[in-house]
Design an enzyme around this catalytic site. Structure first.
Site, PDB file in Angstrom:
ATOM      1  CG  ASP A  46      34.751  42.326  40.580  1.00  0.00           C
ATOM      2  OD1 ASP A  46      33.704  42.645  39.979  1.00  0.00           O
ATOM      3  OD2 ASP A  46      34.759  41.915  41.763  1.00  0.00           O
ATOM      4  CB  SER A  47      32.270  42.322  35.240  1.00  0.00           C
ATOM      5  OG  SER A  47      32.679  43.610  34.827  1.00  0.00           O
ATOM      6  CG  ASP A  85      34.436  46.395  40.894  1.00  0.00           C
ATOM      7  OD1 ASP A  85      33.926  46.958  41.880  1.00  0.00           O
ATOM      8  OD2 ASP A  85      33.795  45.714  40.091  1.00  0.00           O
ATOM      9  CD  GLU A 117      30.728  42.701  44.430  1.00  0.00           C
ATOM     10  OE1 GLU A 117      30.410  41.689  45.099  1.00  0.00           O
ATOM     11  OE2 GLU A 117      31.024  42.653  43.231  1.00  0.00           O
ATOM     12  CD  GLU A 188      25.069  43.172  39.541  1.00  0.00           C
ATOM     13  OE1 GLU A 188      26.065  43.724  40.038  1.00  0.00           O
ATOM     14  OE2 GLU A 188      25.133  42.217  38.746  1.00  0.00           O
TER      15      GLU A 188
END
Ligand code: KIV
Length: 272
Positions: A46-47, A85, A117, A188
């Site tokens: 989703d970056s 994602d 996440e 991360e």
């Protein structure tokens, strides 16, 4: 290097001490390029909200948008595992919604796994997805969807203070995700010693980004790898090309050729 990479291969690679390589990709040409280079996994992160759409965070990204990008990446992939994602609010509101959205990423997008996440709190969702055979990759540490709670994109796994999850919580998160059935966990922006401890603690592979060399694999955002960003990349990234500059220079040469009558030349023109 033609053998298709599948979810169990990543677990095998950890067991055999072979490092896993992952890159983000958002479209057909880069999926083909990275796949041909031999990358093990392609993450449609989703970056894309920040790298492709120019947003300030990943929060506005929708399931439909991720599906659109996964379709392009899946078409360009021959060998790599394709992971999609799950964007913000596509899995947090209810387990039922998580199942339906993960199903769309697989059915409509062509993803082979999804990434979520969060730690212990999303373990029940991970468990249910795993029960219906949706492979799930976890993601702990700096979780960009939590940017407002963290107060920015901040390194995690340091001494407890507002907006920072301390090392002991991250260890618990990793254990909860493993117990719930993830096949790998992205770590991360975590200090290297903490990431090393997590990697030693879990049987599933850890894929680091800003988490030091002890992780079982590494992932980079393709725009950082290729120097395709307007601003400096994060400290943890290594830049292997200068595509932003080169693309600007190429466009500048084209503009000059057109303005000064050098393009199109005879070799670019039909004479009959
Ligand atoms: O969205 C993304 O690209 C990611 C990577 C940074 C792991 O989650």
């Amino acid at each position: 290097m033609t053998d298709k990479i599948r979810v169990p291969d990543l677990l095998r690679m950890k067991a055999e001490g072979r490092r896993i390589t992952m890159l983000t990709a958002y479209d057909y040409p880069f999926a083909r390029i990275f796949d041909a280079a031999g990358v093990d996994a392609l993450l449609v992160g989703d970056s894309l909200g920040m790298t492709v759409q120019g947003q300030q965070s990943t929060l506005p990204v929708t399931v439909d948008q991720v599906i659109y990008h996964v379709q392009m990446v899946a078409r360009g992939r021959r060998r790599a595992l394709v992971i999609a994602d799950m964007p913000f609010l596509s899995y947090q509101a209810s387990i039922e919604q998580a199942l339906l959205n993960a199903g769309r990423l697989i059915k409509e997008g062509g993803a082979e796994a999804v990434k979520l996440e969060g730690g212990a709190t999303i373990a029940p969702t991970v468990r249910r997805l795993s029960e219906i055979d949706v492979p799930v990759m976890g993601h702990i540490g700096l979780t960009p969807q939590s940017v407002h709670r963290m107060g920015g994109f901040r390194v995690q796994g340091r001494a407890a203070r507002p907006g920072v999850r301390p090392p002991e919580m991250l260890l618990k998160d990793a254990a909860a995700l493993e117990e719930a059935g993830v096949f790998a966990i992205v770590l991360e922006a975590i200090p290297a010693p903490v990431a090393a401890e997590i990697t030693a603690q879990v049987r599933v592979p850890t894929i680091g980004i800003g988490a030091g060399p002890a992780c079982d694999g590494q992932v980079l955002v393709m725009h950082d790898l290729l120097g395709l960003t307007a601003c400096d990349p994060p400290r943890f990234a290594k830049v292997y090309a200068a595509l932003w500059r080169e693309a600007g220079e190429a466009a500048g040469r084209y503009l000059a050729d057109v303005r000064e009558g050098r393009f199109p030349g005879p070799e670019n023109s039909y004479q009959d």
